[in-house]
Write a protein that holds these residues in place. Sequence first.
Motif, PDB file in Angstrom:
ATOM      1  N   ALA A 241      15.648  -1.351  -6.431  1.00 54.40           N
ATOM      2  CA  ALA A 241      15.213  -0.287  -5.507  1.00 54.40           C
ATOM      3  C   ALA A 241      14.078   0.520  -6.134  1.00 54.40           C
ATOM      4  O   ALA A 241      13.114   0.893  -5.441  1.00 54.40           O
ATOM      5  N   ASN A 242      14.159   0.782  -7.425  1.00 51.29           N
ATOM      6  CA  ASN A 242      13.095   1.502  -8.112  1.00 51.29           C
ATOM      7  C   ASN A 242      11.800   0.702  -8.089  1.00 51.29           C
ATOM      8  O   ASN A 242      10.718   1.249  -7.853  1.00 51.29           O
ATOM      9  N   ASP A 243      11.886  -0.612  -8.321  1.00 53.47           N
ATOM     10  CA  ASP A 243      10.704  -1.472  -8.263  1.00 53.47           C
ATOM     11  C   ASP A 243      10.082  -1.464  -6.870  1.00 53.47           C
ATOM     12  O   ASP A 243       8.858  -1.382  -6.714  1.00 53.47           O
ATOM     13  N   VAL A 244      10.945  -1.553  -5.853  1.00 48.10           N
ATOM     14  CA  VAL A 244      10.456  -1.545  -4.465  1.00 48.10           C
ATOM     15  C   VAL A 244       9.783  -0.211  -4.155  1.00 48.10           C
ATOM     16  O   VAL A 244       8.726  -0.164  -3.518  1.00 48.10           O
ATOM     17  N   ALA A 245      10.371   0.899  -4.608  1.00 45.13           N
ATOM     18  CA  ALA A 245       9.788   2.221  -4.353  1.00 45.13           C
ATOM     19  C   ALA A 245       8.429   2.356  -5.032  1.00 45.13           C
ATOM     20  O   ALA A 245       7.483   2.906  -4.456  1.00 45.13           O
ATOM     21  N   GLN A 246       8.302   1.842  -6.255  1.00 46.60           N
ATOM     22  CA  GLN A 246       7.018   1.903  -6.947  1.00 46.60           C
ATOM     23  C   GLN A 246       5.967   1.062  -6.234  1.00 46.60           C
ATOM     24  O   GLN A 246       4.815   1.464  -6.090  1.00 46.60           O
ATOM     25  N   GLU A 247       6.358  -0.096  -5.752  1.00 46.07           N
ATOM     26  CA  GLU A 247       5.419  -0.945  -5.010  1.00 46.07           C
ATOM     27  C   GLU A 247       5.015  -0.273  -3.695  1.00 46.07           C
ATOM     28  O   GLU A 247       3.845  -0.328  -3.290  1.00 46.07           O
ATOM     29  N   ALA A 248       5.978   0.368  -3.029  1.00 45.51           N
ATOM     30  CA  ALA A 248       5.673   1.079  -1.777  1.00 45.51           C
ATOM     31  C   ALA A 248       4.689   2.214  -2.046  1.00 45.51           C
ATOM     32  O   ALA A 248       3.755   2.437  -1.264  1.00 45.51           O
ATOM     33  N   LYS A 249       4.874   2.916  -3.154  1.00 45.52           N
ATOM     34  CA  LYS A 249       3.959   3.998  -3.515  1.00 45.52           C
ATOM     35  C   LYS A 249       2.559   3.457  -3.757  1.00 45.52           C
ATOM     36  O   LYS A 249       1.566   4.032  -3.300  1.00 45.52           O
ATOM     37  N   ARG A 250       2.465   2.345  -4.446  1.00 42.34           N
ATOM     38  CA  ARG A 250       1.165   1.736  -4.712  1.00 42.34           C
ATOM     39  C   ARG A 250       0.487   1.285  -3.416  1.00 42.34           C
ATOM     40  O   ARG A 250      -0.699   1.536  -3.199  1.00 42.34           O
ATOM     41  N   GLN A 251       1.265   0.655  -2.534  1.00 46.17           N
ATOM     42  CA  GLN A 251       0.717   0.202  -1.254  1.00 46.17           C
ATOM     43  C   GLN A 251       0.295   1.392  -0.381  1.00 46.17           C
ATOM     44  O   GLN A 251      -0.708   1.315   0.329  1.00 46.17           O
ATOM     45  N   LEU A 252       1.061   2.474  -0.442  1.00 47.07           N
ATOM     46  CA  LEU A 252       0.705   3.670   0.322  1.00 47.07           C
ATOM     47  C   LEU A 252      -0.617   4.247  -0.177  1.00 47.07           C
ATOM     48  O   LEU A 252      -1.442   4.695   0.622  1.00 47.07           O
ATOM     49  N   GLY A 253      -0.833   4.215  -1.478  1.00 48.49           N
ATOM     50  CA  GLY A 253      -2.113   4.664  -2.026  1.00 48.49           C
ATOM     51  C   GLY A 253      -3.265   3.823  -1.518  1.00 48.49           C
ATOM     52  O   GLY A 253      -4.320   4.344  -1.142  1.00 48.49           O
TER      53      GLY A 253
END
Length: 180
Positions: free
Chosen positions: A32-44
């Motif tokens: 879940a932490n990995d997915v959240a970090q990827e989502a943050k990167r994609q949002l950027g």
Amino acid sequence: MSLSRKRRKELKRLRSSAEELWGVQQDVLERANDVAQEAKRQLGHLTREEVVPRVRTGYESYVRPGVEQAKGYVRVAGSSAERTLGNALGSVLSIGDIANDARVRRAVERISPRAAAVVKEKKGTGVGTYLAIGAGIIAAAGVAYAVWQTFRADDELWVADDEPTPSTSATTSSSTTPSI
């Protein structure tokens, strides 16, 4: 406390099952932490590629023209107020110069000696002072009104584009079927 063999086996299975569940939960939390970090990167990336250009375009097409128009109004109002105030002050000063002219005083003394004596005695605030103050107040009010007109909320400036409703788009698409 003595436990039967059967109870010890059950407790051992339960403990191993709890430890396994704990390990699985830790794996899920890491994922879940990995997915959240990827989502943050994609949002950027999305923000840089989609949102910022749209905001910039909206600013350029809606806000900037209003600001430029407001600058023009303020410039026109300022120059108009400057001309008006300059003309009024020039007129007041020229009237004062004419009143202080020796030829005008002699003419006033010939017509009415009493009026000339009153003019000589009176020193201080006069009509010219009040006219200058009034002209200054009127000019300031004109500038304030122009600024207010410039920056007030104008409903007609911000007209949103009408989006077709589902009922009108259905009739439009059915009536405009392409013919081959």
